[in-house]
Design a protein around this motif. Structure first.
Motif, short mmCIF file in Angstrom:
data_model
loop_
_atom_site.label_atom_id
_atom_site.label_comp_id
_atom_site.label_asym_id
_atom_site.label_seq_id
_atom_site.Cartn_x
_atom_site.Cartn_y
_atom_site.Cartn_z
N VAL A 136 46.93 44.67 39.08
CA VAL A 136 48.35 44.78 38.72
C VAL A 136 48.47 45.75 37.56
N ARG A 137 48.80 46.98 37.87
CA ARG A 137 48.87 48.02 36.84
C ARG A 137 50.23 48.06 36.15
N SER A 138 51.26 47.64 36.85
CA SER A 138 52.61 47.73 36.30
C SER A 138 52.86 46.57 35.33
N HIS A 186 40.28 36.08 39.89
CA HIS A 186 39.74 36.57 38.62
C HIS A 186 40.05 38.06 38.43
N TYR A 187 39.98 38.84 39.50
CA TYR A 187 40.16 40.28 39.37
C TYR A 187 41.56 40.75 39.75
N LEU A 236 44.40 33.57 22.70
CA LEU A 236 44.19 34.85 22.04
C LEU A 236 43.28 35.71 22.90
N GLU A 237 43.91 36.71 23.56
CA GLU A 237 43.17 37.67 24.40
C GLU A 237 42.28 36.94 25.41
N TRP A 238 42.92 36.04 26.16
CA TRP A 238 42.19 35.22 27.14
C TRP A 238 42.53 35.70 28.54
N PRO A 239 41.53 35.86 29.43
CA PRO A 239 41.83 36.27 30.81
C PRO A 239 42.73 35.26 31.49
N LEU A 240 43.69 35.74 32.29
CA LEU A 240 44.66 34.86 32.94
C LEU A 240 43.99 33.83 33.83
N SER A 241 43.01 34.26 34.64
CA SER A 241 42.39 33.34 35.59
C SER A 241 41.62 32.23 34.91
N GLY A 266 34.22 30.51 45.20
CA GLY A 266 34.22 31.30 46.42
C GLY A 266 34.97 32.61 46.29
N ILE A 267 35.23 33.22 47.45
CA ILE A 267 35.91 34.52 47.49
C ILE A 267 37.31 34.42 46.90
#
Length: 451
Positions: free
Chosen positions: A151-153, A145-146, A342-347, A138-139
């Protein structure tokens, strides 16, 4: 203790556990910090959980992490506010598409598809996803995921990771994300309902039945089924007559019936789902507990029990991170098995099956600095390592070189989940490294038992 520290430690249970998770992950990755003042403050507590949480609150204050926590909370609040604004705008747009001002004719079948059918299918999809997979959908899942992209900092990334990790460990992830999802659709549908009421009051619409495939009998049967719940509340059932518009009274009755169907079949189920998920989320929040089995916490329990007690705190408020040459006391540097992504998205990394095994997570490795830090720690303290490969990436020389160097220091196995370019990874690993390639939790457990 300063007023600012007092507010931090008493603001809420979730914040205190969040602070503890931030410190736990920081010490796992960077080594322990000098915490004499924090231990003296923790010694005033009698409960082991309170000792740990008090120490973490003091360390967050001394390390100036409170500001980062507040910044991330403001970012999260802003994101949810923008999501709510999007729901309101979408609700107005949906109502406007059903009841345009330039054409005062409304197709009831089109309106029922847009207001009822799509929402019902989405709720069924959500329920099916909750039953057949471990990931929330869902939303809320889309937002999770995004969220790392928002979070740029760099200083906020550890704060976000600790927040997400705590929610997962405490069973808050699924009810929280589900509440966000149902809250979004509830707000959208409520806005649509209010907008339609305003339009029906301000404009004169004619309701018609338009369909090519269905007969008048089919539509009448559909209306009878939909009228079951509104009929219990004495709403008038509309007549199905193709090609006839009817008088003003019948048009008014149809408008009220359409709004009743929207309320009973769309808004009410969403409201009940939202309330149920939110109540369960609150229940989990009210039962937060320190998981002393987690790496970083298990070592602190005995140490905090032996901490010296003092009634005054005359130490300097500043704190310094111990140099990397210091002998670490946490399990991140002992010989216990460990794993890293190894270079895995956090979500996505949160749902890797290895997270369920009793081995130490070393976090995600993506930058050159993180790779060097991992190699340095492994070279000093060899241990069994599992590397979780992101199958969406293409095997490159840098990644293969990193894995080869790790394997020269300690036993290494590669966990390559199915999907993406997993077969390409397996071929490259078999060709260049000749290391064990695992595909599921059972194979990982078997590999751990062989060493």
């Amino acid at each position: 203790m300063s007023n600012r520290t007092h507010r931090t430690t008493t603001e809420g249970p979730f914040l205190r556990h969040w602070q503890a998770e931030i410190i736990r992950q920081r010490e796992l990755h960077w080594g322990p910090v000098a915490d004499d003042a924090a231990r003296r403050m923790a010694a005033t507590c009698s409960n082991p959980d309170d000792k740990l949480l008090t120490r973490a609150a003091r360390l967050c204050h001394d390390l100036a992490l409170d500001n980062d926590i507040q910044r991330y909370r403001r970012l999260l609040t802003l994101t949810l506010s923008l999501l709510a604004l999007l729901a309101v705008i979408s609700g107005i747009a949906l109502a406007s598409s059903i009841s345009p001002q330039h054409a005062r004719t409304i197709s009831l079948l089109d309106a029922m598809i847009a207001l009822l059918l799509i929402n019902t299918l989405l709720m069924i999809g959500w329920a099916a996803g909750m039953l057949i997979r471990s990931k929330p959908g869902g939303i809320g899942a889309f937002l999770l995921h995004y969220m790392p992209g928002l979070v740029r900092s760099p200083s906020l990334l550890p704060i976000m990771q600790a927040h997400t990790s705590l929610a997962l460990h405490q069973g808050l992830m699924r009810p929280a994300l589900s509440a966000v999802t149902h809250g979004f659709w509830l707000l959208l549908l409520a806005t649509t309902f209010i907008t339609l009421v305003i339009r029906f009051i301000g404009f004169d619409y004619q309701f018609v039945w338009r369909t090519t495939l269905l007969s008048e009998t089919n539509v009448a049967t559909l209306v009878e089924v939909l009228h079951i719940v509104p009929g219990l509340f004495a709403f008038e059932q509309p007549l199905v007559t193709f090609g006839a518009t009817g008088d003003a009274a019948s048009q008014r009755a149809i408008a009220i019936w359409l709004l009743a169907c929207l309320f009973f079949y769309a808004i009410t189920p969403r409201a009940l789902l939202f309330i149920g998920c939110d109540l369960y989320r609150r229940y989990r929040l009210a039962n937060l507990k320190v998981n002393w089995q987690l790496a970083g916490f298990s070592e602190l329990r005995e140490q905090l029990a032996d901490a010296p007690s003092t009634d005054t705190d005359t130490s300097d408020n500043s704190i310094k991170v111990l140099p990397t040459q210091t002998t670490y006391r946490h399990s991140v540097i002992n010989s216990d098995p460990a794993w890293f992504t190894l270079e895995w998205p956090l979500s996505e990394a949160l749902y890797i099956p290895l997270a369920e095994l009793p081995i130490t997570p070393l976090g995600n490795v993506s930058s050159r600095e993180e790779r060097q830090q991992l190699l340095t720690g492994i070279a000093r303290h060899p241990r069994q390592i599992m590397a979780v490969i992101n199958p969406e990436l293409t095997p490159d020389r840098g990644s293969l070189r990193l894995l080869a160097e790790i394997s020269s220091h300690c036993p290494l196995a590669l966990f390559v989940p199915p999907g993406g370019r997993s077969q390409l990874w397996r071929n490259s690993l078999d060709e260049h490294l000749k290391l064990p390639v695992l595909q599921n939790k059972e194979e990982a457990e078997a590999w751990l038992r062989t060493l």
